[in-house]
Enzyme design. Sequence first.
Site, mmCIF file in Angstrom:
data_model
loop_
_atom_site.group_PDB
_atom_site.id
_atom_site.type_symbol
_atom_site.label_atom_id
_atom_site.label_comp_id
_atom_site.label_asym_id
_atom_site.label_seq_id
_atom_site.Cartn_x
_atom_site.Cartn_y
_atom_site.Cartn_z
ATOM 1 N N ASP A 1 -40.465 -14.652 3.681
ATOM 2 C CA ASP A 1 -41.121 -13.379 4.012
ATOM 3 C C ASP A 1 -40.166 -12.307 4.525
ATOM 4 O O ASP A 1 -40.615 -11.247 4.954
ATOM 5 C CB ASP A 1 -42.200 -13.612 5.073
ATOM 6 C CG ASP A 1 -43.359 -14.403 4.520
ATOM 7 O OD1 ASP A 1 -43.540 -14.392 3.286
ATOM 8 O OD2 ASP A 1 -44.077 -15.029 5.301
ATOM 9 N N HIS B 1 -11.197 -9.265 0.847
ATOM 10 C CA HIS B 1 -12.610 -9.055 1.195
ATOM 11 C C HIS B 1 -13.129 -10.129 2.136
ATOM 12 O O HIS B 1 -14.292 -10.529 2.065
ATOM 13 C CB HIS B 1 -13.474 -8.984 -0.067
ATOM 14 C CG HIS B 1 -13.362 -7.668 -0.768
ATOM 15 N ND1 HIS B 1 -13.834 -7.440 -2.026
ATOM 16 C CD2 HIS B 1 -12.800 -6.501 -0.357
ATOM 17 C CE1 HIS B 1 -13.578 -6.180 -2.365
ATOM 18 N NE2 HIS B 1 -12.951 -5.599 -1.370
ATOM 19 N N ASP C 1 -11.317 -4.228 9.448
ATOM 20 C CA ASP C 1 -11.710 -3.144 8.541
ATOM 21 C C ASP C 1 -13.208 -2.978 8.752
ATOM 22 O O ASP C 1 -14.006 -3.807 8.292
ATOM 23 C CB ASP C 1 -11.383 -3.537 7.095
ATOM 24 C CG ASP C 1 -11.742 -2.447 6.090
ATOM 25 O OD1 ASP C 1 -12.493 -1.519 6.442
ATOM 26 O OD2 ASP C 1 -11.268 -2.534 4.940
ATOM 27 N N ASP D 1 -14.846 4.462 7.452
ATOM 28 C CA ASP D 1 -14.148 3.291 6.889
ATOM 29 C C ASP D 1 -12.744 3.246 7.500
ATOM 30 O O ASP D 1 -11.865 3.988 7.060
ATOM 31 C CB ASP D 1 -14.095 3.463 5.359
ATOM 32 C CG ASP D 1 -13.495 2.259 4.646
ATOM 33 O OD1 ASP D 1 -13.216 1.244 5.310
ATOM 34 O OD2 ASP D 1 -13.301 2.349 3.415
ATOM 35 N N HIS E 1 -3.767 -3.411 -4.145
ATOM 36 C CA HIS E 1 -4.937 -2.537 -4.291
ATOM 37 C C HIS E 1 -4.510 -1.079 -4.253
ATOM 38 O O HIS E 1 -3.364 -0.762 -3.973
ATOM 39 C CB HIS E 1 -6.014 -2.846 -3.240
ATOM 40 C CG HIS E 1 -5.579 -2.673 -1.805
ATOM 41 N ND1 HIS E 1 -5.462 -1.443 -1.207
ATOM 42 C CD2 HIS E 1 -5.232 -3.576 -0.857
ATOM 43 C CE1 HIS E 1 -5.096 -1.598 0.051
ATOM 44 N NE2 HIS E 1 -4.918 -2.885 0.290
ATOM 45 N N HIS F 1 -10.044 5.742 -1.970
ATOM 46 C CA HIS F 1 -11.307 5.889 -2.701
ATOM 47 C C HIS F 1 -12.073 7.016 -2.035
ATOM 48 O O HIS F 1 -11.792 7.372 -0.889
ATOM 49 C CB HIS F 1 -12.124 4.580 -2.704
ATOM 50 C CG HIS F 1 -12.403 4.010 -1.335
ATOM 51 N ND1 HIS F 1 -13.386 4.505 -0.510
ATOM 52 C CD2 HIS F 1 -11.811 3.009 -0.641
ATOM 53 C CE1 HIS F 1 -13.399 3.803 0.627
ATOM 54 N NE2 HIS F 1 -12.439 2.902 0.581
ATOM 55 N N HIS G 1 -17.726 3.398 -0.864
ATOM 56 C CA HIS G 1 -16.977 3.727 -2.083
ATOM 57 C C HIS G 1 -17.821 4.792 -2.763
ATOM 58 O O HIS G 1 -18.684 4.492 -3.574
ATOM 59 C CB HIS G 1 -16.784 2.500 -2.982
ATOM 60 C CG HIS G 1 -15.827 1.500 -2.392
ATOM 61 N ND1 HIS G 1 -15.526 0.312 -2.983
ATOM 62 C CD2 HIS G 1 -15.089 1.521 -1.250
ATOM 63 C CE1 HIS G 1 -14.650 -0.356 -2.233
ATOM 64 N NE2 HIS G 1 -14.383 0.355 -1.174
ATOM 65 N N GLU H 1 -5.305 4.079 2.694
ATOM 66 C CA GLU H 1 -5.310 2.718 3.214
ATOM 67 C C GLU H 1 -4.286 1.787 2.563
ATOM 68 O O GLU H 1 -4.649 0.805 1.926
ATOM 69 C CB GLU H 1 -6.709 2.110 3.088
ATOM 70 C CG GLU H 1 -7.381 2.268 1.731
ATOM 71 C CD GLU H 1 -8.736 1.561 1.684
ATOM 72 O OE1 GLU H 1 -8.797 0.378 2.061
ATOM 73 O OE2 GLU H 1 -9.716 2.187 1.264
ATOM 74 N N TYR I 1 0.409 -7.678 2.175
ATOM 75 C CA TYR I 1 -0.213 -8.992 2.364
ATOM 76 C C TYR I 1 0.769 -10.038 1.860
ATOM 77 O O TYR I 1 1.091 -10.052 0.667
ATOM 78 C CB TYR I 1 -1.535 -9.067 1.584
ATOM 79 C CG TYR I 1 -2.387 -7.832 1.814
ATOM 80 C CD1 TYR I 1 -3.270 -7.750 2.894
ATOM 81 C CD2 TYR I 1 -2.260 -6.705 0.976
ATOM 82 C CE1 TYR I 1 -4.003 -6.590 3.133
ATOM 83 C CE2 TYR I 1 -2.985 -5.549 1.205
ATOM 84 C CZ TYR I 1 -3.857 -5.494 2.282
ATOM 85 O OH TYR I 1 -4.570 -4.335 2.513
ATOM 86 N N ARG J 1 -3.120 -3.796 7.049
ATOM 87 C CA ARG J 1 -3.626 -2.600 6.367
ATOM 88 C C ARG J 1 -3.910 -1.558 7.445
ATOM 89 O O ARG J 1 -4.339 -1.917 8.549
ATOM 90 C CB ARG J 1 -4.906 -2.902 5.563
ATOM 91 C CG ARG J 1 -5.494 -1.691 4.869
ATOM 92 C CD ARG J 1 -6.526 -2.019 3.763
ATOM 93 N NE ARG J 1 -7.728 -2.680 4.227
ATOM 94 C CZ ARG J 1 -7.974 -3.977 4.095
ATOM 95 N NH1 ARG J 1 -7.094 -4.775 3.522
ATOM 96 N NH2 ARG J 1 -9.094 -4.508 4.546
ATOM 97 N N GLU K 1 -5.987 2.072 7.679
ATOM 98 C CA GLU K 1 -6.884 2.908 6.868
ATOM 99 C C GLU K 1 -7.476 4.030 7.711
ATOM 100 O O GLU K 1 -8.056 3.784 8.764
ATOM 101 C CB GLU K 1 -8.023 2.046 6.309
ATOM 102 C CG GLU K 1 -9.071 2.852 5.555
ATOM 103 C CD GLU K 1 -10.105 1.985 4.844
ATOM 104 O OE1 GLU K 1 -10.360 0.855 5.318
ATOM 105 O OE2 GLU K 1 -10.654 2.433 3.833
HETATM 106 N N1 GLY Z 1 -13.927 -1.324 3.599
HETATM 107 C C1 GLY Z 1 -13.854 -1.222 2.213
HETATM 108 C C2 GLY Z 1 -12.644 -0.521 1.799
HETATM 109 O O1 GLY Z 1 -11.768 -0.303 2.583
HETATM 110 O O2 GLY Z 1 -12.531 -0.113 0.680
HETATM 111 MN MN MN Z 2 -11.670 1.818 2.241
HETATM 112 MN MN MN Z 3 -12.036 -0.281 4.685
#
Ligand code: GLY
Ligand code: MN
Ligand code: MN
Length: 462
Positions: A37, A244, A261, A272, A355, A359, A366, A409, A413, A430, A432
Site C-alpha cells: 500500500d 554512483h 555528493d 548538486d 566522466h 551537466h 541533470h 565537477e 578515482y 571529486r 563539484e
Molecule cells: N549528483 C549527480 C551528479 O553529480 O551528476
Molecule cells: Mn553533478
Molecule cells: Mn553531484
Amino acid sequence: MVKSSVYSQRRAQLASQLGSDGIAILPTAFERARNRDSDYLYRHDSYFYYLTGFSEPNAWILIDSSGHTTLFCQPKDMEREIWDGIRLGPGAAQDSLGVDAAYSIAELEVHMPRMLENREVLWYPMATHSGLESRIEGWLQKVRSRVRYGALCPEQIRDVCVLLDEMRLIKDETEQATMRKAAQISAQAHIRAMQLCARMLREGKDVREYHLDAELLHAFRQHGSQYPAYASIVAAGANACVLHYRADNAAVNNGALVLIDAGCELDSYASDITRTFPANGQFTGAQRALYDLVEASQQAAVAATRSGARFTEPHEASVRVLAQGMLDVGLLNKDKVGGLDDVIEKRAYFQFYMHRTSHWLGMDVHDCGSYIEPSEKGHLNHRKDALTGEVLSNRPARILRPGMVLTLEPGIYVRPASGVPEHFNNIGIRIEDDAIVTNTGCELISRDVPVKAQAIEELMRP
Ligand code: GLY
Ligand code: MN
Ligand code: MN
C-alpha cells in the site's frame, strides 16, 4: 496559493510557438507503487510544474496556440482528502492557477478527443512518461473515427520538450534566487557533515556513512528543503571510486577520505554539491597531492565558464590540468603514455577520470537543455578517434549564455592497478560546484562550503 503570473507568462510563451493550430498536452508525473500500500514519495513532473506551479498528482494541462489553457485535476473529495490531504479541485483552479478552464480528471477521457479535434499539430513530451504514447494514440483513434463527420485529425505530432527545454535552459532572476538558496542550504549541510565526522572520530565513536547521510538530511529539512534532489552519495575510503555509490553502512575510518555528493531540492529546484574531505580533518600527503590537483582542475573549469564559451570548454580545461597532474605525480608514466598532448589525444587520463565535468542544473539535477548549439545543429564534424580508430561524429557544443546553470565537477578515482603508485590506491576525489553563467564569467552559488584543502582542515578543527 501559487503565484500564477510567472506560470501564465510561460504558458503564453509556449503558446506562441505552437503554430497556428497547435495544441500541447502535458501530464504531471504519475504516482508509483513502492510496495503493497505504499507509494514512492511523490514528485511532480518538472515540465508540468514549470507551466503551472501545481504539484498535485493526477493532473494534465492542455495549452493551445491562442494561449487557452485547460487543466484536468483531482476533484474535491471529502473522504480522499481526509486520507491524502486537501485538493485544490477544478472549482478553485481557475483563480488559483490562472487557467481558463478546469475539469475533474475523471472527465479526461471524454474531453481529450474533442480537444484534439481540428488541430494541425499535437505537441506532447515525447519519451518521458511510459504509456503516454499509447494513450495519445487511443485519443487520436477517437478523433479519426469522427473524420467522416468533418473532424480534422492532427497531421503532425511534435515534441514539446524541444520548446520547453530551450525555455528552461535560461533561468530567470526568481529561479536563480531559488537555486542560490538551495545551494546555500546544501553547503551548510556539507559543513555539518564534515564537522560531525571529525567530532565523532575525536570522541572515539564508530562513524558510519549513514551518520553523515542523516546529518545532511537533517540540515536539508531544517532549512525548508522538501527532499534531497537525488540520492545522496556518502562514500568512505575506496567506496568513493564507485561513481554512483549510495550512502550505506560502511565504517568511516580515521585516515580515510570521505566523498559526499549531495544536494537538496528547494521549491522544485536542485542543488548538486560534492566535497571530499579527510575523515579526521587532516589530509595525508598523498591525499593532499591529488586533492590539490582536482582543485586546480576545477579552478581551470571555473575560469573557462563564461558567456560565449562552449559547454565543452570547462571540461577541456579540467582535463588539461588533470592530465598534466597525473604525469607530474606519477599516476601516468610518460615513458608509456607520452606527453600531455598524447595523454589527452589517446585519453590515457580516462583510467582515473572517466566522466564529464558538467551537466545542466535546474528543476532536475541533470536538467534538460540541448548540449548542441541549435543554430549549428547541421554542422556535423567527423574525426578519427586516436585510441580506437573509430570515426566519431559530433556537432558543435552549446554556446554558454547568461542565466544557464551548470555544474563543474572534476575528479580523480584511483583503483589499484599495475603501474599505479600504491600510496594513491583507493583514493577517490571529486569537487563539484554549481555555476550560473554571467556576462563576464560565472557565479559559483555553492561556495559557502569551502574547497581549498586548508580551509576544509580549518573547518574540521575542534
Ligand atoms: N549528483 C549527480 C551528479 O553529480 O551528476
Ligand atoms: Mn553533478
Ligand atoms: Mn553531484
